[in-house]
Design an enzyme around this catalytic site. Structure first.
Site, PDB file in Angstrom:
ATOM      1  N   HIS A 180      30.184 -29.705 -23.215  1.00  0.00           N
ATOM      2  CA  HIS A 180      30.585 -30.632 -22.153  1.00  0.00           C
ATOM      3  C   HIS A 180      29.629 -30.617 -20.965  1.00  0.00           C
ATOM      4  O   HIS A 180      29.956 -31.129 -19.900  1.00  0.00           O
ATOM      5  CB  HIS A 180      32.009 -30.316 -21.686  1.00  0.00           C
ATOM      6  CG  HIS A 180      33.007 -30.357 -22.802  1.00  0.00           C
ATOM      7  ND1 HIS A 180      33.390 -29.231 -23.489  1.00  0.00           N
ATOM      8  CD2 HIS A 180      33.666 -31.405 -23.361  1.00  0.00           C
ATOM      9  CE1 HIS A 180      34.267 -29.572 -24.430  1.00  0.00           C
ATOM     10  NE2 HIS A 180      34.449 -30.862 -24.381  1.00  0.00           N
ATOM     11  N   GLY A 181      28.466 -29.987 -21.132  1.00  0.00           N
ATOM     12  CA  GLY A 181      27.422 -30.110 -20.133  1.00  0.00           C
ATOM     13  C   GLY A 181      27.556 -29.245 -18.901  1.00  0.00           C
ATOM     14  O   GLY A 181      27.143 -29.663 -17.814  1.00  0.00           O
TER      15      GLY A 181
END
Length: 215
Positions: A180-181
């Site tokens: 999810h970065g």
């Protein structure tokens, strides 16, 4: 007729109007106990009767507690970790096997454990970050007992993915979660992305110059 009258008179004479010869049963010896005097009042035997009741209740409570203790001990023994699991509760690492500037992954309690041997530049960069600007404020000194080594559990605090070492916007020396970065800096502090907290630092102890015990 005379005979009938005499018979009726004899029948009436045999009917009794009172039973004065019947003795009423006395159950005092049962009510007050076979060891007590039948003539003793209840108030006079109250202490001994209470003592007997207390002994019965105390004995029953003691037996019940011993039984409960046995069940609790058996239940706790059933839930306790096995010997092979306890053996993995701690891990000993030789820090000489971790090259400077690199992050090495170990397995501890079923989770990845990141050990990074930081360079002087990485240490300086991590300590130059203003703590007040961080989402989860922690100084580099708080997270690294030994400035040269960073010890963290390699599980992202967002949804449990495994971050990638030496990646992201805050490297070299940082971590990046590809799910999810989320981005983490050289002290494994969250700097960007949805992760709410820094990477977790496990309990660890340094032994000598090159020894590290985690757990």
């Amino acid at each position: 007729m005379l005979n009938i009258a005499i018979s009726n008179q004899m029948l009436f004479r045999q009917i009794r109007t009172a039973h004065t010869d019947i003795k009423v049963p006395d159950f005092d010896h049962i009510r007050r106990g076979s060891l007590q005097c039948a003539d003793m009042k209840s108030t006079e035997s109250e202490d001994s009767r209470k003592t007997c009741s207390y002994m019965i209740v105390g004995t029953a409570a003691t037996v019940g507690l011993y039984g409960l203790k046995s069940e609790v001990t058996r239940y706790v023994s059933y839930l306790s970790a096995s010997a092979d699991v306890l053996a993995l509760s701690k891990i000993e690492i030789n820090l000489a096997d971790v090259p400077e500037g690199k992050s090495v992954t170990f397995k501890w309690r079923g989770k990845p454990l990141f050990i990074r041997h930081r360079t002087a530049e990485q240490i300086a960069a991590a300590r130059a970050v203003p703590v007040g600007s961080l989402r989860d404020p922690m100084s580099d000194e708080e997270r690294c007992r030994n400035p040269s080594f960073l010890v963290v559990i390699g599980v992202c605090t967002h949804l449990g993915c495994i971050p990638i070492a030496d990646a992201g916007d805050f490297g070299p020396g940082g971590y990046y979660c590809p799910c999810h970065g989320s981005h983490f800096d050289g002290a494994a502090r969250v700097r960007k992305g949805p992760a709410p907290l820094n990477l977790v630092i496990p309990e660890h102890t340094y032994v000598g110059e090159t020894g590290l015990i985690v757990g």
